[in-house]
Motif scaffolding. Sequence first.
Motif, short mmCIF file in Angstrom:
data_model
loop_
_atom_site.label_atom_id
_atom_site.label_comp_id
_atom_site.label_asym_id
_atom_site.label_seq_id
_atom_site.Cartn_x
_atom_site.Cartn_y
_atom_site.Cartn_z
N LYS A 124 -5.19 -2.19 0.82
CA LYS A 124 -5.21 -3.02 -0.17
C LYS A 124 -4.44 -2.31 -1.62
O LYS A 124 -4.94 -2.69 -2.51
CB LYS A 124 -6.30 -3.87 -1.33
CG LYS A 124 -7.12 -4.58 0.29
CD LYS A 124 -8.61 -4.52 -0.33
CE LYS A 124 -9.07 -5.87 1.28
NZ LYS A 124 -10.56 -5.39 1.14
N ILE A 125 -2.89 -1.76 -1.60
CA ILE A 125 -2.38 -1.25 -2.03
C ILE A 125 -2.09 -1.95 -3.30
O ILE A 125 -1.57 -1.27 -4.34
CB ILE A 125 -1.59 0.26 -1.90
CG1 ILE A 125 -0.87 0.12 -0.69
CG2 ILE A 125 -3.60 1.25 -1.33
CD1 ILE A 125 0.09 1.01 -0.35
N ILE A 126 -1.30 -2.87 -2.15
CA ILE A 126 -0.23 -3.87 -2.78
C ILE A 126 -0.01 -4.94 -2.67
O ILE A 126 -0.57 -5.22 -1.69
CB ILE A 126 1.42 -3.66 -2.76
CG1 ILE A 126 1.83 -1.94 -2.62
CG2 ILE A 126 2.61 -4.24 -3.00
CD1 ILE A 126 3.07 -1.66 -2.43
N SER A 127 0.12 -6.01 -3.76
CA SER A 127 0.02 -7.44 -3.13
C SER A 127 1.03 -8.20 -3.52
O SER A 127 0.94 -7.78 -5.84
CB SER A 127 -1.29 -7.70 -4.00
OG SER A 127 -2.09 -9.07 -3.56
N ASP A 128 1.46 -9.32 -3.61
CA ASP A 128 2.59 -10.08 -3.89
C ASP A 128 2.90 -11.15 -3.39
O ASP A 128 2.79 -11.41 -2.58
CB ASP A 128 4.04 -8.66 -3.39
CG ASP A 128 4.94 -9.77 -4.25
OD1 ASP A 128 5.15 -11.49 -5.08
OD2 ASP A 128 6.07 -9.59 -4.12
N ARG A 129 2.57 -12.26 -4.08
CA ARG A 129 2.97 -14.20 -3.11
C ARG A 129 1.90 -14.12 -1.88
O ARG A 129 2.29 -14.46 -0.41
CB ARG A 129 4.02 -14.17 -3.54
CG ARG A 129 5.12 -14.03 -4.43
CD ARG A 129 6.04 -14.52 -3.98
NE ARG A 129 7.34 -12.80 -4.39
CZ ARG A 129 7.96 -12.14 -4.55
NH1 ARG A 129 9.07 -13.34 -3.86
NH2 ARG A 129 8.93 -11.01 -4.69
N GLY A 130 1.16 -13.30 -2.53
CA GLY A 130 -0.05 -13.33 -0.52
C GLY A 130 0.04 -12.68 -0.46
O GLY A 130 -0.65 -12.20 0.75
#
Length: 117
Positions: A8-14
């Motif tokens: 869970k290091i990067i989240s973008d547009r789902g």
Amino acid sequence: MALTVHDKIISDRGSRYAVSGGPASTPDEVRALLTELRRNKRFAKATHNTWAAVLGGEGYKDDDGESGASQIILQMIERAGLQDHIIIVTRWYGGKHLGGDRFRHVVDAVRHYLAAL
């Protein structure tokens, strides 16, 4: 063999990203680490487990459907001078295309992993 996971290091547009890796000096050790990662149901259900490794000075890679991403990982491993090591970037697709941003996220994930070494 020790597999290090940064989830869970990067989240973008789902879409969500994780990065994992560890020492590996043979193709069998690479397969064992990938198997270990996929034993976690969350990672087994991921859209892509893209990876690259440098084993004995030779590069190995698999896009796992994320076209072109493994080449980026391999280049970053080589530039870092990392030998006998695998890095795996995992992506859970969130329903919206990221275009070129997906490559930026791969780079950021590998940077995160390398910085933690």
